[in-house]
Design a protein around this motif. Sequence first.
Motif, PDB file in Angstrom:
ATOM      1  N   HIS A 119      12.298 -55.797  43.640  1.00 39.17           N
ATOM      2  CA  HIS A 119      12.763 -55.919  45.025  1.00 39.17           C
ATOM      3  C   HIS A 119      12.640 -54.617  45.815  1.00 39.17           C
ATOM      4  CE1 HIS A 119      14.099 -59.791  43.687  1.00 39.17           C
ATOM      5  NE2 HIS A 119      14.854 -59.237  42.764  1.00 39.17           N
TER       6      HIS A 119
ATOM      7  N   LYS B 297       8.723 -63.002  52.892  1.00 38.45           N
ATOM      8  CA  LYS B 297       9.634 -62.825  54.027  1.00 38.45           C
ATOM      9  C   LYS B 297       8.913 -62.882  55.369  1.00 38.45           C
ATOM     10  CE  LYS B 297      13.502 -60.438  51.891  1.00 38.45           C
ATOM     11  NZ  LYS B 297      14.489 -59.341  52.025  1.00 38.45           N
TER      12      LYS B 297
ATOM     13  N   THR C 248       6.308 -57.516  58.160  1.00 36.56           N
ATOM     14  CA  THR C 248       5.466 -56.344  57.934  1.00 36.56           C
ATOM     15  C   THR C 248       6.221 -55.090  58.356  1.00 36.56           C
ATOM     16  OG1 THR C 248       3.415 -57.576  58.279  1.00 36.56           O
ATOM     17  CG2 THR C 248       3.312 -55.196  58.555  1.00 36.56           C
TER      18      THR C 248
ATOM     19  N   ASP D 294       5.010 -58.168  53.462  1.00 39.15           N
ATOM     20  CA  ASP D 294       5.804 -58.986  52.554  1.00 39.15           C
ATOM     21  C   ASP D 294       5.510 -60.446  52.880  1.00 39.15           C
ATOM     22  OD1 ASP D 294       7.800 -60.374  51.164  1.00 39.15           O
ATOM     23  OD2 ASP D 294       9.241 -58.733  51.369  1.00 39.15           O
TER      24      ASP D 294
ATOM     25  N   ILE E 202      12.155 -55.536  49.597  1.00 39.86           N
ATOM     26  CA  ILE E 202      11.145 -56.587  49.659  1.00 39.86           C
ATOM     27  C   ILE E 202      11.625 -57.825  48.907  1.00 39.86           C
ATOM     28  CG2 ILE E 202       9.185 -55.012  49.936  1.00 39.86           C
ATOM     29  CD1 ILE E 202       8.716 -55.263  46.898  1.00 39.86           C
ATOM     30  N   SER E 203      10.938 -58.946  49.147  1.00 39.20           N
ATOM     31  CA  SER E 203      11.309 -60.194  48.483  1.00 39.20           C
ATOM     32  C   SER E 203      11.003 -60.123  46.992  1.00 39.20           C
ATOM     33  CB  SER E 203      10.558 -61.364  49.118  1.00 39.20           C
ATOM     34  OG  SER E 203       9.146 -61.162  49.027  1.00 39.20           O
TER      35      SER E 203
ATOM     36  N   GLU F 228       4.689 -60.288  45.809  1.00 38.96           N
ATOM     37  CA  GLU F 228       4.400 -60.886  47.109  1.00 38.96           C
ATOM     38  C   GLU F 228       4.054 -59.847  48.178  1.00 38.96           C
ATOM     39  OE1 GLU F 228       4.262 -64.094  47.880  1.00 38.96           O
ATOM     40  OE2 GLU F 228       4.724 -64.741  45.847  1.00 38.96           O
ATOM     41  N   VAL F 229       3.816 -58.610  47.748  1.00 36.95           N
ATOM     42  CA  VAL F 229       3.651 -57.511  48.704  1.00 36.95           C
ATOM     43  C   VAL F 229       2.276 -56.884  48.566  1.00 36.95           C
ATOM     44  CG1 VAL F 229       4.452 -55.152  49.207  1.00 36.95           C
ATOM     45  CG2 VAL F 229       6.099 -57.000  48.897  1.00 36.95           C
TER      46      VAL F 229
END
Length: 317
Positions: free
Chosen positions: A268, A230, A233, A227, A173-174, A178-179
């Motif tokens: 991440h 980015k 999904t 995410d 993930i970024s 952010e998730v």
Amino acid sequence: MAAAAPLPYVELCKGINGLEKVVLREVRGSSAEVYLYGGQVTSWKNEGEELLFISSKANFCPPKPIRGGIPICFPQLGNHGTLEQHGFARNHLWTVDENPPPFPAHTSTKAFVDLILKPSEEDLKNWPHSYEFRLRVALGPGGDLMLTSRIRNTSTDGKPFQFTFAYHTYFSISDISEVRVEGLETLDYLDNLREKQRFTEQGDAIIFESEVDKIYLGAPPKLAIIDHEKKRTFVLRKDDGLPDAIVWNPWDKKAKVIPDLGDEDYKHMICVGAAAVGKSITLKPGEEWRGRQELSAVPSSYCSGQLDPRKVLEGLL
């Protein structure tokens, strides 16, 4: 001009530290890598982008498990009794299964490998049960990644055995801030950070602000890991053999004490996986259990500063 060589859908080759791995490829550019050590998927790419997380300090040195990818937790999730944490499947050497029983599979899927694990003499001392564990890893034409496990009780003593199971999937993930995870709202969960006490999820979606280690009971067949940064999904689909779901992130303090995880790696990665943990599975001699997890990655877009729910729903259909 000579014709281009046909695409090798399946290739057995050497990986890190000389460990054998199987590389799966599809014509549209997706790929996956499966190490025979652990029967572990360590890479899943669409259009060259890595979708799974591998720790910056991952060991590819037996007998240590590989930190990241999709470790298989069998015959237990967690740390119970004399067995090593999360069981022994993830740090044993699997073999390519040349004569697997028929697997229900997409007829268009050519990129797949069948692996098998059987107990060693040492295993039988610590977990005295005879079994055959067959694993199929398949890469669909559209880039979907599918894992199907079959576990059979092959004992001749007439005794059943019990186990728990999880695909401990590490998504790349970024940034963890952010998730969010959707599909687990209002469910009961066991909190491993509170001695497995049972609670009910209150949020509209799962967001991450601290360490999380939960087992969600009776999870739906489809989950979404969204995410925002980015605009992507991940869609996780699972069958009836895997009624539960696990969610884990160690956060900063725990990350610093896990030897094979970088201090900043927790930002991440997010672990979300299909599981059968809330209630042990019991197999009588000759009986077989099956559990399937399918992963796909779909684009997400913003609408008025929020993720467009229509796009997410399209990915879940």
